[in-house]
Design a protein around this motif. Structure first.
Motif, short mmCIF file in Angstrom:
data_model
loop_
_atom_site.label_atom_id
_atom_site.label_comp_id
_atom_site.label_asym_id
_atom_site.label_seq_id
_atom_site.Cartn_x
_atom_site.Cartn_y
_atom_site.Cartn_z
N SER A 193 0.82 -1.21 0.00
CA SER A 193 0.00 0.00 0.00
C SER A 193 0.85 1.26 0.00
N ARG A 194 2.12 1.11 0.34
CA ARG A 194 3.04 2.26 0.33
C ARG A 194 4.36 1.81 -0.27
N LEU B 163 -10.00 8.98 9.08
CA LEU B 163 -9.27 10.12 8.50
C LEU B 163 -9.95 11.40 8.96
N LYS B 164 -9.42 11.96 10.10
CA LYS B 164 -9.95 13.22 10.59
C LYS B 164 -8.97 14.31 10.21
N VAL C 161 -8.48 5.26 7.17
CA VAL C 161 -7.28 5.73 6.46
C VAL C 161 -6.78 4.59 5.59
N LEU C 162 -5.88 4.87 4.66
CA LEU C 162 -5.31 3.83 3.80
C LEU C 162 -4.49 2.88 4.65
N ASP C 163 -4.47 1.60 4.22
CA ASP C 163 -3.69 0.59 4.94
C ASP C 163 -2.24 1.03 5.02
N GLU D 102 3.90 8.47 17.39
CA GLU D 102 5.09 7.96 18.08
C GLU D 102 5.08 6.44 18.17
N SER D 103 4.36 5.76 17.30
CA SER D 103 4.25 4.30 17.40
C SER D 103 4.37 3.70 16.00
N LEU D 104 4.79 2.40 15.95
CA LEU D 104 4.87 1.68 14.68
C LEU D 104 3.54 1.00 14.34
N ASP D 105 2.59 0.98 15.30
CA ASP D 105 1.30 0.33 15.05
C ASP D 105 0.64 0.96 13.82
N MET D 106 0.03 0.09 12.96
CA MET D 106 -0.52 0.62 11.72
C MET D 106 -1.99 0.22 11.55
N CYS D 107 -2.70 1.04 10.80
CA CYS D 107 -4.11 0.79 10.51
C CYS D 107 -4.22 -0.13 9.29
N ILE D 108 -4.96 -1.21 9.46
CA ILE D 108 -5.24 -2.14 8.36
C ILE D 108 -6.73 -2.39 8.35
N SER D 109 -7.38 -2.08 7.24
CA SER D 109 -8.81 -2.25 7.07
C SER D 109 -9.59 -1.54 8.19
N GLY D 110 -9.08 -0.37 8.58
CA GLY D 110 -9.79 0.44 9.56
C GLY D 110 -9.54 0.06 11.00
#
Length: 1763
Positions: free
Chosen positions: A46-47, A121-122, A138-140, A147-155
């Protein structure tokens, strides 16, 4: 922006919706796995950077739903985005910028870290508070939080560890290492305290290196932090941190907070540069900076890859190593850098087998016996030592050492050195031939060669070696001479020879005969043998002979051959010409005449060759006078050619001829001395040498002149060099001894002893103790081996002497001393200080004794008549009386008498306590045996709770002090009780005195803890009301006016004596306010019942009411306002008591003044001088008056010093010793008549005692000297007197005087001694002659100048001894401008050679400069001491000036102002000040500025038509000189208007259009344009006219031209070749084709011609049957051993074809890793209970006869045992 958006899957939308609907959460993905199809391929990321997400889908094969998920995710593109890419969430917000929201466009900014829904996505409208959710997801791959590596996947927010894996919880350690243990960095924490001054305005707090993390600094104080940075590339930067915020400094984020009283600096890191944190002075107070950060360990061990295998086949081994790696420079460095960090543990080398395939044509032996004991490890091997560098006297020899390896056949080969590093390398250099060199040994002289007159004598000189053997090798330059002239006194009777016998020059023939007959002598000489026969039978030939250097050994009478250089003089010829007669066929007959002719012919042969001079050699020196030597050659006289020197007669060789040359003086050159010995024998030492510039005038006269270094033009050779640059052997390094454990009586002290190694770079490496072979130095030693002073050892108190009622308690005291051995011993009690009576006996009180049978009496228990009053002193009074039970708020310096009236109790048994500590009499507090306590002149330490105890009955009295500002004085901290003070004074009177003085000087407000404690302290409960009462404004005016009267204007207020009515008398004292405690208790109770908000109002009202009541009570008693002299109280007789001298004195003086103070006229004090000699009452007691000298003898037990003074008011007497107030004690007493008594005087009591008498009108003082055994005594002062104004000053000897010139200085030296001491003055240890300067022990220096500066000594001497004291006289010189300014100008030039500069002056100077320049300002000043210089700009100190870049240099003498601008100009001044005065000098800087100037008009823009304009020209000027217009950027431009010009019709001219497109893209085409004749009018209208009108003026332009002439090219390629390239995988090979550039006609061209076109590929993968191969392995063989460490097994590994299963060449399988064909086995310990074989190759060992070797013998114990 990112290059690529989130990839959109290529699945149809309907199918994707179906798949997403069918996904559900199940118990496990493995459940019912068979119903699912295989997972599909991973989608695009996705990126493209910064961490994105990729997914994979699978299909459910069942008609029902499948359990588990149909989609899975993984992270991807986990590489950092470039800085310009921006935030991913911000990109998504900005994508909505061109979409209207509620009919309006906005610029959207991201809203991050939403706690409720981080994956929506605010976005917020820029500059507004409007926040909108623009998308539910937001996009995956978008970060959930910044400040974190945690990522959004499928909301949904998914956890991501630092290893970038989904679901991972792995975290970074403090060093930034993922899942690390924190060992790659170290915590640094510390504190810095600023030490800035006027000359040092900034300082470095801490340097934080590149790569550091988690940095936090907190500054507390007025100063300011700022940053300096330095990148790894050397670029420097600075950040002033002028405001709070977050900014980027050298790619590192800095968060800075500037608060009112502190500054906080945070940097998460890792830092991309070195940061130097600095502090700049901004205020008078000091600042502290606390810092903490994690610093990376820059140098770390890095394991290398395996080195190449030791064998190419048949089984070898390979090792790893470790290298020290610098993370900053990314390079390998010396190993000691890694030793500096204890955390760094060097990895141990790893060893593994390799290349285990059998060698071709092998006998199979090595194949089954790879590296083990049969294959020895590599070893060091050395070549033989080289010949010694010196044949004697110590030399060195070297050898080559290399690492070799021996194979199984015994062949030795050289290998890389790292393979042998497991053992130390053998030395490659060693000393040799350290015996002494041969020396010359001279024997006895021979007798003289003549019997009369002058002759010669000889001796044998031999070269003898260290064994005493005759040998060669001695230097010919040091050989002693072997012959010398001798004179026999007997006269000769024949004519004397002019020269010694041997010195006569013989003729040729004589020489020839001498040569033939030479005999061996005791002097080494050349001995020739006989000539050989002529080399020809006729004509001219040659003869040869042997010439030896020989000596006759007298002791053995034998001949010895010596080296040629042992013989002096020219060596005789070993070859000569000879003539063998004419070469005729017939032999002629000779007669006598022919013989003569033949001899003549031979003579001609000799004459054919002769010596001749042939020019001169080159001059021996190029300057300063050298010599040239004439060149002598042997020439053939006929041919003039060079001949062998042997052909010329040696004896005829002409003498040496020399001449001078190059006599001019030499130019200056460097003279270089020898290097000194090395300062260290190892590590890294230094050698120095002398290098100076010299000028040689004459070599002959050895004249040399030393010059300045600048006159030698060549670079100066180095005067220092490093030496012995190798690591020292480890050695012991002791630290400093720690303080002794005891002050006396024998203690011990310790020190640390560390084993260290000094490295070749000068650093130290700490090592374990086993590395130091020498014996370890002592780490402990004895100290303070002196006996301790004697001291009392007190036992515990005994029980009370009675069982009831009053009794006594006693305790014993032993005088003991601790000896230097540490043993305690009892000594004579006279050796201990006097012990007070109260220390050994004290009263005790038990329960009252019973009066009747079995019943105690309550009737007769003690009673104290207490008074519950509160007293407030509002005016200074001399003495006040009180009764216990109340509270007193008193002024300092008031004497207090406190009574404790008791009934049914004996007054002498009353005891007193202060704050719980028992009180005894002292110089300050008198505890009288009549039930009262007297405190002399209150001081702050006297405040407290005093308790009177009469048996079990106790009453208290609280004393508080009132300060001069009508505030209560807080009690000083840590005050000692009198008992503790007494003990301390006994132990060390001098220390106790200093401590007591220090405590008396403390007026603290108390700590917070004390302030909190006041609330619970029973003695403080009325403090608040009394404080308000003191602040009350309603007192009468006369009361307020006298409130703050201090002791300097004390009135002689008479007070009552101690009597029964003292309490009532107190009420009549003026302005001592009295009220009952009950009245204040009522007020407190009343206030406690009021609500909180009204309490303050009520308290003011109640206190005002109380004040009026107290004052009214005084008005009701008229006698309260009586003057003190009118009051009458009956005196009380006080029984005499030796411990209350101070008390009775006060009583006496009070009553005396009360009696007649008002009837005598007022006058200043006068002390009565009595001239009588010292009265010697007895051998042990001395009584004397002032003005005398007392000599203490060994038996003196008491000294009484009388002091009588008269004056009105009566003077107050005080005593001082050597200028300091006398501290009274149980040994030094003030008697009732104000005399001073010293009991048991000691040496510390020696000095000048001064009696001071003081009253309100003035004072008087007289001194008396107390000396030891009549020794001289000098009255000294330790003051420092600074005088800049007075014309004359007087000081006592011992002072330091700092004064300006022209002052009269008197130094007093008051001396005492018995007999009278003689005074001698010295200056700088030189005696001063008696002159008018000296007068009665004083030294007068008139009109002092710098020549008088120095140390003046006063020496007092008599028969008993002498004493010397000194005074330092320093002459101050106020700051002034030097008369010569050359030095100041030279300093400016040296500081900035090319910078404009100016010197300040008192009247002011000016310097005009360009903006952007730098300037130097000098402050020329001189003075003594050196003045301190401070710079100002426009009246403000430079430290307070902002926006001005400056540096203060040369200790403030030079100010450098950089980057000048308009704000820099103005007045600069320097303030120079020292103790003598100050000087201000000024200079002003004027900055010239740039401006725009309007110049003449430029040429018209057109020659005709309607568009011609004149444009005025603008120029940028500086001082009317044109400069680059960039300098005027930002300056206001003048308004200019263009002017029309050349507005007229144009002549006819040709007009053309643009060229059309080319008709062909390549291979040659045509393009055209239109050409017309036009005429442009002044109105701007253009009209066509006839072509003829233009043809007359110009040639018609072309309207057609050729274009695109280049060839038409294209890429062409052949068909694909066969699929037979190298195998790159299963079934896969590579095939090729040719790609070439050609024209469309098929003509081949160079590839560059087609470079603009995309080139087709020339290789591709293809399917190949030949690559259908894989590795095949066989089963492992049996292990070669059943136990131990040496067992191994092997197996066959081969590459085979999949279909045929036949072996093929191994390179076809090289695309896959080759399986191991050898491994260790049965690695278990062998039991040593029986002797058996542990390998199956022992028969082979036995055959090879290897059983004798220990390593085989142990492994083949059974087989070798049978052998």
């Amino acid at each position: 922006m990112e290059c690529c958006r989130r990839a959109t899957p290529g699945t149809p939308l309907l199918f994707l919706a179906f798949l997403l609907l069918s996904s559900r959460t199940a118990r496990s993905e493995e459940d019912r796995e068979g119903l699912w199809d295989a997972w599909g391929p991973w989608s695009e990321c996705s990126r493209t950077c910064g961490g994105g997400a990729s997914y994979s889908l699978r299909r459910c094969l069942s008609s029902k739903s499948c359990e588990g998920r149909n989609i899975r995710y993984r992270t991807c593109s986990n590489v950092d985005c470039p800085p310009e890419a921006g935030d991913f969430r911000a990109q998504q917000c900005s994508a909505h910028n061109d979409v209207k929201h509620h009919g309006q466009f906005y610029e959207w900014l991201p809203v991050s870290n939403d706690p409720d829904n981080p994956c929506s996505l605010k976005c917020q409208a820029k500059g507004m508070s409007l926040v909108v959710e623009l998308a539910p997801k937001v996009l995956d791959g978008t970060r959930c939080y910044t400040e974190s590596l945690d990522m959004c996947i499928s909301g949904l927010c998914q956890i991501v560890g630092c290893d970038h894996q989904l679901g991972s919880t792995v975290k970074e350690d403090n060093c930034g290492v993922c899942n690390g243990d924190g060992s790659t960095c170290r915590l640094v924490r510390g504190q810095y305290k600023s030490q800035l001054s006027a000359t040092k305005l900034d300082d470095t707090v801490v340097a934080i290196p590149y790569g550091s993390r988690h940095i936090r600094l907190v500054l507390k104080g007025p100063d300011h932090l700022y940053l300096e940075t330095k990148t790894l590339q050397g670029a420097k930067g600075e950040n002033s941190l002028s405001s709070s915020g977050t900014f980027l400094v050298d790619n590192s984020t800095v968060d800075f907070q500037k608060l009112a009283d502190k500054e906080i600096l945070r940097m998460a890191g890792p830092l991309a540069a070195d940061f130097i944190i600095k502090i700049r002075d901004s205020g008078p107070a000091d600042s502290t900076v606390q810092f903490i950060f994690y610093q990376p360990i820059i140098h770390r061990w890095r394991e290398t890859d395996f080195f190449p295998c030791s064998a190419t086949c048949g089984g070898g081994y390979q090792l790893t190593s470790a290298e020290c790696y610098d993370l900053r420079s990314n390079r390998v460095v010396a190993e000691q850098y890694c030793h500096y960090y204890p955390e760094n543990v060097k990895p141990k080398p790893k060893l593994q087998e390799c290349n285990l395939d059998p060698c071709p044509a092998s006998d199979g032996y090595k194949q089954i016996m790879p590296y083990d004991l049969y294959h020895p490890l590599p070893r060091w091997e050395a070549t033989p030592w080289t010949a010694c560098s010196s044949s004697c006297g110590g030399g060195i020899q070297s050898r080559a050492v290399s690492c070799v390896e021996e194979d199984i056949q015994g062949h030795v080969t050289s290998v890389e050195e790292w393979k042998c590093m497991y053992t130390p390398k053998m030395p490659i250099v060693q000393p040799c031939n350290i015996f002494d060199c041969p020396k010359w040994l001279a024997q006895e002289w021979s007798p003289c060669t003549v019997t009369c007159g002058q002759g010669l004598r000889y001796r044998v000189v031999l070269c003898i070696d260290h064994r005493g053997m005759h040998t060669g090798g001695c230097s010919t330059k040091t050989k002693p001479h072997i012959k010398e002239e001798c004179i026999i006194p007997t006269p000769c009777y024949k004519p004397k020879e002019k020269l010694p016998v041997e010195a006569k020059l013989p003729w040729f023939k004589q020489a020839q005969e001498l040569e033939e007959g030479a005999a061996v002598s005791e002097e080494p000489s050349f001995i020739p043998e006989a000539w050989s026969a002529c080399s020809v039978t006729c004509g001219v030939g040659t003869q040869v002979r042997i010439v030896r250097c020989q000596v006759l050994l007298s002791f053995s009478q034998s001949v010895a051959d010596l080296p040629v250089d042992e013989c002096e003089g020219p060596k005789p010829a070993s070859q000569r010409a000879c003539y063998a007669g004419p070469c005729n066929e017939e032999i002629p007959e000779f007669n006598a005449e022919d013989t003569g002719r033949l001899l003549g012919g031979l003579q001609d042969v000799d004459e054919l060759y002769d010596w001749e001079y042939e020019g001169f050699t080159k001059c021996s020196e190029s300057c300063g006078g050298g010599v040239q030597e004439a060149v002598v050659s042997c020439l053939n006289k006929q041919t003039r050619e060079l001949a062998d020197e042997n052909l010329c007669v040696t004896s005829r060789r002409p003498p040496q001829l020399l001449k001078s040359c190059n006599l001019d003086p030499c130019p200056p050159r460097w003279e270089i001395g020898k290097w000194s010995a090395c300062s260290l024998t190892c590590g890294v030492g230094l050698q120095t040498r002398d290098v100076f510039c010299s000028h040689l005038l004459s070599r002959e006269m050895n004249e040399m002149v030393i010059l300045a270094d600048e006159l030698c033009h060549h670079p100066k050779p180095s005067t220092v060099q490093a030496c012995n640059r190798f690591n020292c052997p480890p050695a012991w390094y002791p630290a400093q001894w720690q303080p002794c454990s005891k002050t006396c009586g024998g203690g011990a002290q310790k020190r640390d002893i560390l084993c260290k190694q000094r490295m070749a770079d000068g650093s130290f490496l700490e090592l374990p103790e086993i590395f130091c072979s020498a014996s370890k130095p002592a780490s402990q030693q004895a100290c303070k081996k002196d006996d301790c002073p004697s001291e009392w050892l007190l036992s515990d108190w005994t029980e009370c002497s009675t069982s009831c009622g009053e009794g006594t308690q006693t305790r014993s005291a032993i005088c003991r001393r601790v000896l230097k051995t540490g043993v305690s011993t009892v000594v004579n009690s006279s050796l201990c200080p006097p012990l007070p009576f109260s220390s050994s006996i004290r009263p005790c009180m038990l329960a009252a004794c019973p009066t009747g049978p079995g019943r105690p009496s309550t009737k007769h228990s003690p009673h104290i008549a207490a008074a519950r009053n509160i007293y407030i002193q509002t005016r200074q009074q001399r003495k006040l009386h009180f009764v216990v039970g109340g509270f007193a708020y008193l002024l300092p310096k008031t004497t207090v008498v406190l009574r404790c009236p008791t009934r049914r109790f004996r007054k002498p048994l009353i005891t007193w306590e202060k704050d719980g500590q028992h009180l005894t009499s002292s110089a300050h507090i008198t505890v009288a045996p009549f039930g009262y306590l007297k405190i002399h002149r209150l001081k702050p330490s006297d405040a407290g709770i005093y308790t009177c105890s009469a048996g079990p009955t106790r009453e208290q009295f609280v004393i508080k002090l009132i300060g001069g500002n009508r505030k209560l004085v807080a009690r000083p901290l840590g005050l000692w009780s009198e008992e503790e003070s007494l003990q301390v004074r006994k132990a060390n009177p001098k220390e106790a005195l200093q401590t007591h003085k220090h405590q008396n000087g403390i007026f603290s407000n108390g700590s917070k803890a004390e302030k909190r404690g006041l609330a619970t302290d029973p003695g403080s409960r009325y403090d608040d009301i009394v404080s308000r009462l003191l602040e009350q404004g309603g007192w009468p005016g006369e009361l307020l006016a006298s409130w703050d009267v201090q002791d300097s204007t004390e009135r002689s207020n008479a007070s009552s004596e101690e009597d029964a009515n003292a309490e009532q008398a107190l009420l009549h004292l003026p302005f001592t306010m009295v009220t009952e405690q009950k009245r204040l208790d009522d007020i407190l109770r009343n206030l406690s019942q009021q609500p909180e908000e009204l309490r303050d109002l009520y308290s003011k009202r109640l206190v005002a009411q109380l004040a009026q009541e107290i004052f009214r009570s005084h008005l009701e008693h008229p006698d309260v306002l009586l003057k003190p002299s009118e009051q009458r109280f009956p005196p009380v007789a006080v029984p005499p008591h030796k411990h209350v001298s101070g008390f009775s004195s006060s009583v006496r003086s009070s009553s005396a003044e009360a009696g007649g103070g008002s009837r005598r006229p007022h006058r200043k004090p006068t002390i009565l001088r009595k001239i009588s000699a010292a009265q010697q009452l007895s051998a042990s007691e001395v009584v004397t008056h002032l003005g005398q000298t007392v000599a203490l003898a060994s038996g003196t037990l008491s000294v009484l010093l009388h002091c009588e003074a008269v004056g009105n008011p009566r003077p107050t007497i005080s005593w001082a010793r050597n200028g300091e107030e006398v501290q009274f004690s149980d040994r030094i007493l003030l008697q009732p008549d104000d005399s001073l008594q010293i009991l048991a005087p000691v040496e510390a009591d020696v000095g000048f005692y001064t009696c001071n008498a003081t009253n309100a009108l003035g004072y008087d003082s007289v001194s008396i000297a107390v000396t030891l055994a009549g020794k001289p005594l000098v009255k000294t002062s330790r003051m420092t007197v600074v005088n800049t104004e007075k014309p004359a000053i007087t000081v006592d000897i011992g002072s330091t005087i700092k004064t300006v010139q022209g002052v009269n200085v008197t130094i007093n030296c008051q001396v005492a001694g018995v007999p009278e001491a003689e005074v001698t003055w010295l200056r700088n240890k030189t005696k001063l002659s008696s002159s008018p300067q000296l007068h009665e022990g004083s030294l007068l220096l008139t009109n002092v100048s710098t020549s008088d500066q120095g140390l003046y000594f006063c020496r007092a001497a008599n028969l008993q001894g002498e004493v010397t004291e000194s005074t330092q006289l320093l002459i101050l010189d106020p700051p002034q401008v030097p008369t010569q300014l050359e030095d100041a100008r030279a300093l400016l030039i040296a500081t900035g050679p090319n910078l404009p500069s100016v010197l300040t002056s008192p009247l002011g100077t000016q310097l005009v400069l360009d903006p952007g320049n730098s300037a130097l300002l000098g402050c020329p000043v001189k003075g003594q001491p050196t003045p301190n210089i401070t710079w100002f700009h426009d009246g403000q100190p430079l430290t307070d000036t902002t926006g001005l870049t400056h540096h203060i240099l040369a200790a403030g003498q030079i100010l450098k102002v950089a980057n000048l601008s308009g704000g820099s100009q103005g007045d600069f001044s320097c303030l120079a000040q020292n103790e003598a005065g100050m000087l201000v000098q000024k200079a002003s800087l004027v900055i010239q500025d740039y401006w725009w100037s309007v110049d003449r008009m430029v040429a018209c823009s057109a020659s005709c038509g309607n568009r011609g304009v004149h444009q005025p020209r603008l120029r940028c000027l500086l001082n009317n000189t044109e400069v680059n217009p960039d300098h005027c950027t930002g300056k206001p431009r003048p308004a200019v208007q263009p002017v029309a010009c050349n507005r007229r019709d144009c002549p006819s001219r040709w007009m053309v259009t643009s060229w059309s497109a080319c008709t062909r893209s390549c291979g040659g085409g045509v393009q055209t344009r239109r050409v017309t004749c036009q005429k442009l009018k002044a109105s701007g209208i253009s009209s066509p006219v006839s072509n003829d009108m233009c043809t007359q003026l110009a040639k018609r332009p072309v309207d057609t031209q050729a274009c695109n002439q280049q060839l038409c090219v294209e890429w062409a390629f052949s068909s694909w070749g066969q699929c037979n390239g190298p195998c790159i995988g299963p079934h896969l090979a590579v095939q090729h084709r040719q790609v070439f550039c050609q024209t469309r006609d098929g003509i081949t061209l160079p590839s560059e011609q087609c470079s603009a076109l995309p080139r087709p590929v020339s290789t591709q993968n293809c399917w190949s049957e030949a690559c259908s191969v894989h590795w095949r392995v066989s089963l492992w063989t049996l292990c070669t051993a059943t136990c131990g460490n040496y067992g191994f097994q092997s197996r066959r590994v081969e590459c085979v074809h999949v279909r045929t299963n036949k072996a093929v060449p191994e390179h076809l399988c090289s695309w896959g890793p080759r399986p191991a064909n050898w491994q260790r086995c049965n690695i278990t310990p062998c039991e040593n209970t029986e002797c058996r074989d542990t390998t199956r190759y022992c028969e082979k060992v036995k055959q090879l006869k290897l059983c004798q070797l220990s390593q085989f013998k142990s492994r083949c114990c059974g087989t070798c045992g049978k052998a």
